[in-house]
Design a protein around this motif. Structure first.
Motif, PDB file in Angstrom:
ATOM      1  N   LEU A  69      25.503 -32.468  -0.113  1.00  0.00           N
ATOM      2  CA  LEU A  69      24.330 -31.842  -0.234  1.00  0.00           C
ATOM      3  C   LEU A  69      24.361 -30.555   0.360  1.00  0.00           C
ATOM      4  N   VAL A  70      24.609 -30.671   1.779  1.00  0.00           N
ATOM      5  CA  VAL A  70      24.450 -29.439   2.826  1.00  0.00           C
ATOM      6  C   VAL A  70      25.537 -28.508   2.470  1.00  0.00           C
ATOM      7  N   PRO A  82      16.902 -31.500   0.471  1.00  0.00           N
ATOM      8  CA  PRO A  82      17.230 -30.099   0.634  1.00  0.00           C
ATOM      9  C   PRO A  82      15.944 -29.256   1.393  1.00  0.00           C
ATOM     10  N   MET A 133      24.385 -26.359  -0.545  1.00  0.00           N
ATOM     11  CA  MET A 133      23.312 -25.566  -0.081  1.00  0.00           C
ATOM     12  C   MET A 133      23.943 -24.289   0.523  1.00  0.00           C
ATOM     13  N   THR A 159      22.036 -20.820   0.274  1.00  0.00           N
ATOM     14  CA  THR A 159      20.546 -21.169   0.598  1.00  0.00           C
ATOM     15  C   THR A 159      20.655 -21.392   2.338  1.00  0.00           C
TER      16      THR A 159
END
Ligand SMILES: C[S@@+](CC[C@H](N)C(=O)[O-])C[C@H]1O[C@@H](n2cnc3c(N)ncnc32)[C@H](O)[C@@H]1O
Length: 384
Positions: free
Chosen positions: A350-351, A314, A354, A359
């Motif tokens: 994971l993206v 990240p 986010m 984020t």
């Protein structure tokens, strides 16, 4: 999963062969799919073929048979569907006795894959093999006993004439680590050759990570490949790296396939392989039989690299996006897979997380989309 008896005491070779097989199967199927549009010819080069330490009469525990079987599977899949595909495999072996076995084996083999073997040093056959590859897609396997004879200047010509060529090099970390700082002139020279450093000497006292960062960088620069990544094959019974397989190529798919194979073999299967090796070592020492408990789901050495990658990725995503106003996911994931021991689906999740946490932003997300896609344009929260 039971490690075949032929690999007892050299489980690292089993793991190497498992990665080779997984990678080649995916490679052959993917490139073979080109046959749907035009006649295609795939080439395979095993520059340090053996057989070496084979315990199986049919050479089932060698890269020769494993490579050929994987190529045969790819060739048959497309041929049986009616598409025009040819596969050529070239082998080089220096040891005369091993070469005779190799020659006998390929002569006795039937199948779609055409084979040719050359006696002598890999480096002396590079020019000829380059001509035989003739601009077609190829996979080059470089698996030396130590580092001698596997100079980077021998690999480069085999990757020069097509962007559809991948290379897999077995870098014998445990040998190299013992001699990489040895001041003797001939060893300095051999290290320079292996790492493709021309007149520069190897930097002193490199850590394992630094050593492989150097090898990957050199492979990219000297052999002109866009991507290079590595995975670590653990010692079967001791907590250290035995060797690392370094992959190089020009398509992001190289990284996708490589990290999938890593997760499957070095993550999951290695846990059981190393458990069995440790048990056998214990039994040999004590003379007592021990019951096999269930092995962990993931090997501890892979797990620590994987956990570190998930923690670091990240930050890398944010750092990369900070250098651009916006970036397509397809431009982002290859460089992250190159650096980190994660798979593409893991990175996608994971993206997405986010994005859900706010984020990052996905500028072209459609209302019904629930996962990150290649054409999604990513941006930091603050970019305009
Ligand atoms: C590590 S073994 C290869 C094992 C094989 N790839 C496998 O996985 O089953 C290395 C082989 O390369 C051969 N060899 C060593 N130096 C060589 C060179 N310069 N050119 C070609 N073969 C070489 C050795 O005789 C040995 O059979």
């Amino acid at each position: 999963m039971q490690v075949p008896a032929q690999y007892q005491g050299r489980e690292q070779s089993y793991l190497k062969h498992r990665v080779l097989k997984e990678y080649l199967l995916a490679w052959g199927h993917k490139l073979g799919s080109l046959a749907q549009h035009r006649r295609v010819r795939l080439c395979y080069v095993d520059g340090f073929a053996g057989p070496w330490q084979a315990n199986d009469a049919a050479l089932a525990d060698t890269s020769i048979a494993i490579g050929l079987d994987a190529l045969e599977a790819a060739a048959s899949t497309w041929h049986d569907k009616g598409y025009p595909i040819d596969v050529d495999a070239y082998f080089v072996e220096k040891d005369p006795h091993a070469f005779a076995n190799l020659q006998r084996f390929i002569e006795g083999r039937t199948g779609r894959v055409r084979t040719q073997a050359f006696p002598g040093e890999f480096g002396t056959h590079v020019g000829n093999i380059r001509r035989l590859l003739d601009g077609d897609p190829g996979f080059i396997f470089v698996d030396p006993t130590g580092w001698k004879g596997a100079a980077m200047r021998f690999i480069a010509p085999l990757l020069a004439d097509s962007r559809q060529r991948d290379v897999l090099v077995n870098v014998m970390f445990d040998h190299i680590n013992r001699f990489k700082d040895d001041p003797r002139h001939f060893l300095r020279e051999q290290m320079r050759e292996f790492f493709g450093l021309a007149d520069r000497d190897m930097p002193a006292a490199l850590s394992e990570e630094e050593l492989f960062a150097l090898y990957r960088r050199q492979l990219k620069e000297q052999c002109g490949v866009e991507y290079a990544a590595d995975l670590a094959i653990p010692h079967p019974t001791v907590e250290r790296t035995k060797f690392r397989l370094v992959v190089g190529g020009n398509s992001p798919a190289v990284l996708e396939v490589f990290r999938d194979a890593e997760r499957k073999v070095i993550g999951a299967e290695a846990a059981s392989v190393r458990d069995q090796a440790a048990l056998r070592a214990k039994e040999e020492k004590t003379g007592q039989l021990t019951l096999l408990a269930a092995p962990p789901a993931t090997d501890s050495r892979y797990e620590s690299l994987h956990a570190r990658a998930l923690a670091q990725a990240p930050r890398d995503v944010l750092a990369r996006l900070a250098t651009k106003n916006s970036l397509e996911f397809r431009k982002l994931w290859p460089e992250l897979l190159e650096a980190h021991h994660v798979t593409r689906p893991e990175l996608g999740k994971l993206v997405w997380k986010m994005y859900k946490e706010g984020t990052i932003r996905i500028l072209n997300l459609k209302p019904d989309e629930r996962s990150v896609k290649d054409d999604h344009v990513l941006a930091t929260r603050t970019s305009v």
